[in-house]
Design an enzyme around this catalytic site. Structure first.
Site, mmCIF file in Angstrom:
data_model
loop_
_atom_site.group_PDB
_atom_site.id
_atom_site.type_symbol
_atom_site.label_atom_id
_atom_site.label_comp_id
_atom_site.label_asym_id
_atom_site.label_seq_id
_atom_site.Cartn_x
_atom_site.Cartn_y
_atom_site.Cartn_z
ATOM 1 N N ASP A 222 49.926 13.069 1.489
ATOM 2 C CA ASP A 222 48.834 13.552 0.622
ATOM 3 C C ASP A 222 47.824 14.499 1.290
ATOM 4 O O ASP A 222 46.602 14.315 1.144
ATOM 5 C CB ASP A 222 48.074 12.354 0.027
ATOM 6 C CG ASP A 222 48.948 11.451 -0.831
ATOM 7 O OD1 ASP A 222 50.176 11.616 -0.826
ATOM 8 O OD2 ASP A 222 48.406 10.555 -1.500
ATOM 9 N N LYS B 136 54.037 11.282 -6.575
ATOM 10 C CA LYS B 136 53.802 9.895 -6.995
ATOM 11 C C LYS B 136 52.570 9.823 -7.887
ATOM 12 O O LYS B 136 51.706 10.695 -7.815
ATOM 13 C CB LYS B 136 53.598 8.998 -5.762
ATOM 14 C CG LYS B 136 52.409 9.418 -4.896
ATOM 15 C CD LYS B 136 52.328 8.585 -3.637
ATOM 16 C CE LYS B 136 51.240 9.039 -2.707
ATOM 17 N NZ LYS B 136 49.864 8.946 -3.222
ATOM 18 N N CYS C 106 46.521 5.543 1.148
ATOM 19 C CA CYS C 106 47.918 5.952 0.995
ATOM 20 C C CYS C 106 48.698 5.949 2.313
ATOM 21 O O CYS C 106 49.890 5.652 2.323
ATOM 22 C CB CYS C 106 47.989 7.306 0.295
ATOM 23 S SG CYS C 106 47.432 7.175 -1.434
#
Ligand SMILES: [Zn+2]
Length: 189
Positions: free
Chosen positions: A9, A98, A140
């Site tokens: 990310d 995602k 994450c």
């Protein structure tokens, strides 16, 4: 024995100036590019995950608690969901998205554009070792590294290539990862 790198990310909204900015995010983007330019040939596969929200329900909130609910971020196809400009996405082999319809902290909940899961990509490349870096340490990155351990990979967290939302939850995450068997290393970028 093959090693892959998972860049979690490294997106505009998670870096300084973004809607859910993490202090140090842009620096992680820059360092990851530098690390990959030096070491790309050592990796069988370089995967980048991205938060990719369409309608993630209670993951977005007008009054977020910054633990389970968050300001609107990484809306699929909008600028905030782009990889940060300092992260050279040409060094990435595969993108895993995602979170379209619900919160998804782990890259192992994601899929490629043609619907393949991260675990399958890694298995197809005969990967047994996974280096994890990116944003955010306490969310994450943590969830992705823990899932990688559960899936049986030897996991290293690249400790100078991560940035966290908050110091207390970030240090707790590093302790949890160590206890789970993750090796935390510095790559010196
Ligand atoms: Zn999200």
């Amino acid at each position: 024995m093959a090693t892959a790198l998972l860049a979690v990310d490294v997106q505009v909204d998670f870096c300084e100036g973004g809607s859910l900015a993490v202090h140090g995010g842009a620096e992680v983007a820059r360092r990851l590019t530098s690390h990959l330019r030096r070491t790309k040939r050592d990796y069988a596969l370089v995967v980048a995950s991205r938060d990719w929200h369409v309608d993630p329900g209670a993951h977005f909130a007008a009054e977020p608690d910054y633990r389970d609910s968050w300001p609107v971020h990484c809306v699929a196809g909008e600028h905030g969901s782009d990889f940060h400009a300092a992260f050279d996405a040409d060094l990435v082999d595969v993108i895993v998205s995602k979170g379209e319809r619900a919160a998804a902290y782990s890259a192992f909940e994601g899929h490629t554009g043609d619907g393949r899961a991260l675990a399958d990509l890694l298995a197809d490349a005969a990967v047994t070792e996974l280096d994890v870096a990116g944003i955010a340490t306490d969310y994450c990155v943590r969830a992705s590294a823990l899932d990688a351990v559960r899936a049986g990979f030897d996991v290293r967290l690249l400790g100078d290539l991560v940035a966290g939302v908050a110091p207390d939850t970030s240090s707790a995450a590093l302790e949890e990862l160590r206890a789970a068997g993750v090796e935390i290393v510095e790559v010196g970028c």
